[in-house]
Design an enzyme around this catalytic site. Sequence first.
Site, PDB file in Angstrom:
ATOM      1  N   PHE A 167     -16.099  14.126  -7.663  1.00 23.06           N
ATOM      2  CA  PHE A 167     -15.192  13.196  -6.987  1.00 23.06           C
ATOM      3  C   PHE A 167     -15.839  11.814  -6.927  1.00 23.06           C
ATOM      4  CE2 PHE A 167     -14.223  17.391  -5.294  1.00 23.06           C
ATOM      5  CZ  PHE A 167     -12.835  17.419  -5.393  1.00 23.06           C
ATOM      6  N   THR A 178       0.824  -1.223   0.000  1.00 22.67           N
ATOM      7  CA  THR A 178       0.000   0.000   0.000  1.00 22.67           C
ATOM      8  C   THR A 178       0.849   1.260   0.000  1.00 22.67           C
ATOM      9  OG1 THR A 178      -0.246   0.578   2.360  1.00 22.67           O
ATOM     10  CG2 THR A 178      -1.565  -1.269   1.563  1.00 22.67           C
ATOM     11  N   ALA A 179       2.112   1.186   0.466  1.00 22.06           N
ATOM     12  CA  ALA A 179       2.911   2.410   0.668  1.00 22.06           C
ATOM     13  C   ALA A 179       3.188   3.115  -0.656  1.00 22.06           C
ATOM     14  CB  ALA A 179       4.232   2.065   1.351  1.00 22.06           C
ATOM     15  N   SER A 180       2.953   4.396  -0.680  1.00 24.88           N
ATOM     16  CA  SER A 180       3.252   5.231  -1.853  1.00 24.88           C
ATOM     17  C   SER A 180       3.059   6.675  -1.426  1.00 24.88           C
ATOM     18  CB  SER A 180       2.278   4.885  -2.990  1.00 24.88           C
ATOM     19  OG  SER A 180       2.811   5.208  -4.247  1.00 24.88           O
ATOM     20  N   LYS A 217       1.203   6.724  -9.926  1.00 28.92           N
ATOM     21  CA  LYS A 217       0.395   5.525  -9.662  1.00 28.92           C
ATOM     22  C   LYS A 217       0.285   4.674 -10.932  1.00 28.92           C
ATOM     23  CE  LYS A 217      -1.213   4.628  -6.227  1.00 28.92           C
ATOM     24  NZ  LYS A 217      -0.535   3.918  -5.091  1.00 28.92           N
ATOM     25  N   TYR A 228      -7.663   6.709 -15.247  1.00 32.43           N
ATOM     26  CA  TYR A 228      -7.927   7.917 -16.045  1.00 32.43           C
ATOM     27  C   TYR A 228      -6.998   9.031 -15.585  1.00 32.43           C
ATOM     28  CZ  TYR A 228     -10.077  10.915 -12.516  1.00 32.43           C
ATOM     29  OH  TYR A 228     -10.270  11.730 -11.441  1.00 32.43           O
TER      30      TYR A 228
HETATM   31  P1  NAP Z   1      -1.282   7.805   3.640  1.00 34.31           P
HETATM   32  O1  NAP Z   1      -2.025   7.777   4.904  1.00 34.31           O
HETATM   33  O2  NAP Z   1      -0.457   8.997   3.288  1.00 34.31           O
HETATM   34  O3  NAP Z   1      -0.408   6.493   3.520  1.00 34.31           O
HETATM   35  C1  NAP Z   1       0.688   6.405   2.663  1.00 34.31           C
HETATM   36  C2  NAP Z   1       1.667   5.442   3.269  1.00 34.31           C
HETATM   37  O4  NAP Z   1       2.805   5.345   2.403  1.00 34.31           O
HETATM   38  C3  NAP Z   1       2.179   5.913   4.643  1.00 34.31           C
HETATM   39  O5  NAP Z   1       2.314   4.784   5.457  1.00 34.31           O
HETATM   40  C4  NAP Z   1       3.537   6.500   4.290  1.00 34.31           C
HETATM   41  O6  NAP Z   1       4.466   6.437   5.354  1.00 34.31           O
HETATM   42  C5  NAP Z   1       3.972   5.554   3.184  1.00 34.31           C
HETATM   43  N1  NAP Z   1       5.072   6.124   2.419  1.00 34.31           N
HETATM   44  C6  NAP Z   1       5.082   7.252   1.673  1.00 34.31           C
HETATM   45  N2  NAP Z   1       6.303   7.456   1.166  1.00 34.31           N
HETATM   46  C7  NAP Z   1       7.102   6.456   1.631  1.00 34.31           C
HETATM   47  C8  NAP Z   1       8.469   6.109   1.493  1.00 34.31           C
HETATM   48  N3  NAP Z   1       9.310   6.839   0.757  1.00 34.31           N
HETATM   49  N4  NAP Z   1       8.917   5.016   2.127  1.00 34.31           N
HETATM   50  C9  NAP Z   1       8.094   4.242   2.877  1.00 34.31           C
HETATM   51  N5  NAP Z   1       6.786   4.516   3.061  1.00 34.31           N
HETATM   52  C10 NAP Z   1       6.304   5.608   2.438  1.00 34.31           C
HETATM   53  O7  NAP Z   1      -2.301   7.654   2.394  1.00 34.31           O
HETATM   54  P2  NAP Z   1      -3.425   6.542   2.084  1.00 34.31           P
HETATM   55  O8  NAP Z   1      -4.599   7.293   1.612  1.00 34.31           O
HETATM   56  O9  NAP Z   1      -3.563   5.567   3.188  1.00 34.31           O
HETATM   57  O10 NAP Z   1      -2.762   5.835   0.825  1.00 34.31           O
HETATM   58  C11 NAP Z   1      -2.458   4.438   0.820  1.00 34.31           C
HETATM   59  C12 NAP Z   1      -2.411   3.957  -0.599  1.00 34.31           C
HETATM   60  O11 NAP Z   1      -3.699   4.156  -1.195  1.00 34.31           O
HETATM   61  C13 NAP Z   1      -1.413   4.699  -1.492  1.00 34.31           C
HETATM   62  O12 NAP Z   1      -0.830   3.757  -2.355  1.00 34.31           O
HETATM   63  C14 NAP Z   1      -2.292   5.663  -2.277  1.00 34.31           C
HETATM   64  O13 NAP Z   1      -1.716   6.009  -3.510  1.00 34.31           O
HETATM   65  C15 NAP Z   1      -3.551   4.821  -2.434  1.00 34.31           C
HETATM   66  N6  NAP Z   1      -4.774   5.593  -2.698  1.00 34.31           N
HETATM   67  C16 NAP Z   1      -5.199   6.545  -1.811  1.00 34.31           C
HETATM   68  C17 NAP Z   1      -6.352   7.264  -2.088  1.00 34.31           C
HETATM   69  C18 NAP Z   1      -6.877   8.338  -1.166  1.00 34.31           C
HETATM   70  O14 NAP Z   1      -7.822   9.069  -1.543  1.00 34.31           O
HETATM   71  N7  NAP Z   1      -6.369   8.464   0.052  1.00 34.31           N
HETATM   72  C19 NAP Z   1      -7.069   6.994  -3.272  1.00 34.31           C
HETATM   73  C20 NAP Z   1      -6.616   5.993  -4.129  1.00 34.31           C
HETATM   74  C21 NAP Z   1      -5.462   5.289  -3.836  1.00 34.31           C
HETATM   75  P3  NAP Z   1       4.673   7.662   6.369  1.00 34.31           P
HETATM   76  O15 NAP Z   1       3.536   7.580   7.338  1.00 34.31           O
HETATM   77  O16 NAP Z   1       5.992   7.422   6.969  1.00 34.31           O
HETATM   78  O17 NAP Z   1       4.600   8.924   5.530  1.00 34.31           O
END
Ligand code: NAP
Length: 373
Positions: free
Chosen positions: A234, A89-91, A173, A139
Amino acid sequence: MPDQTLHPPGPVLVTGGNGYVASWLVEGLLKLGFDVHATVRDPRDPRKTAHLGAIARGCPGSLSLFRADLLDADAFDRPMAECGLVFHTASPLIVRDVGDPVRDLIEPATQGTRHVLEAAGRTPSVRRVVFTSSIVAVYGDAADLADSEEDRFDESHWNTTSNEHHQPYSRSKTLAERLAWEMAGRQDRWDLVVVNPGLVLGPGLSPHTAAEGVLVMRDLGSGYYRFGAPELEFAVVDVRDVAEGHLRAGLMPGAAGRHILVSETLGLIEIASVLRDRFGDAFPFPRQAVSRPVALMMAPRRGIPQAVAKRNLGYPLRFSNRRAKEALGMSFRPAAESVAEHFRQLLDDGVVKVPRGGGAVSGATRRHPGSRG
Ligand code: NAP
C-alpha cells in the site's frame, strides 16, 4: 504553508466538505481565516456535519453548509457564487463489494465532476479548481509496473488497465480526472491543479467512512490475518498531509499539473509489525506472509475479486513523490506514524475491538480535539 500564497478574494468552496480528507482541509482553511462554503448531501444530518460546526467554532474563518448531490446539475451554483477557489473532493469511495459499478461509482464521479466544473464555467469569480484525484488514476494494478520499463509510477503515468468490471473505483477516478483536464482545457479563466493521494491513513475529524484504510486496519486488528497476510503493498499518505497538499495546490500561485501525494509504500506484514511494536501482543497481528495460492483463495472473502488479487499480490508498488516535494514544498509524515495513530483512533472509537483475553493495550492515546464522538 509557504510565505507566498495566493489569497483569492471571496469565499472558498469545498465539495463533500464533511469527508475524511475534506474535514481536515476545511479546518485548514478556517484556521487561515477563509470564509468556507462546504457542500454536503444532507446539511441537517448532525452525524455528518456536527464535527464541522465544532471545528468552525474555534477558528477565525467562517463556515456555511450547502446541500448538493453530485448527480444534481444545478446544485453547485449557489454554494460557488462569489468563490475564487474551488476544491472538488466529493466522489463515491467504494473499493470492495461494489453493487452496480456504473450507477454507484462511475456516474456520480464523472457527472459530479462535470456538474462542478460547469458551475465553475458559470461563476465568473472562479480562478482555480483543485481536483482530488488519486494514485488509482495513475495506475490500475501493481502488475502494471512490472509490465512497464519503469521502476516507479510518476505523474506522467495514467491508469489504462481498469474498467467497470475490473477495479471500477479506479476507473471512476481516472475518467473523472481525465474529464476535469478536458474541461479545464476548453477555457482559460480558471486553472486546474490536481492532487493524487495514495491510501489515506491517520486520525479523522469526521465520523468513520468505510474507506479502504479503515477496512485494512479492521482486518488486521480483528485477527482475520492471524495465520498470515497476503503479500500486498500500500502506498500510504497521512490524511493531514493530504489536506496540506490540497491547501498548497490551492494557494500557491505557481501550482499546476498533477501531484502524487504518497509518503512511502508498506506491505501488510510491515503494517502489522508497526502495529505490534506500538500496541503489543494484545492483537493477533500476522507475523508472516501466506503463499500466493492461499492469498488468492482468501481474496474474494474480503470482497476482492480473484482477477484483482492476481494482478496485485506479490507485485512491488513504487511511486515518485518528487514533484509534490519540489513544486508544492511538501514533506510527508512517516507512514508508521499514520498507521499507529489511525489504529489508535479506531480502537478508541470501538471500530477495532480488543480481542477477548487480549490483555492490556499499549500505545499512547492521541485524539484530536473536536474529534469524532
Ligand atoms: P469520504 O470520507 O467517503 O468522503 C467522500 C465524500 O464524497 C463525502 O463527503 C461524501 O458525502 C461525498 N459523496 C459521495 N457521493 C456523493 C454524491 N453522490 N453526492 C455528493 N457527495 C457525495 O472519503 P475520503 O477518503 O475523504 O475521499 C475524499 C476524496 O479523496 C475522494 O475524491 C476520494 O476518491 C479521494 N481519495 C481518497 C483516498 C483514501 O484512501 N481515502 C485515496 C485517494 C483519493 P457523504 O458523507 O454524504 O457520503
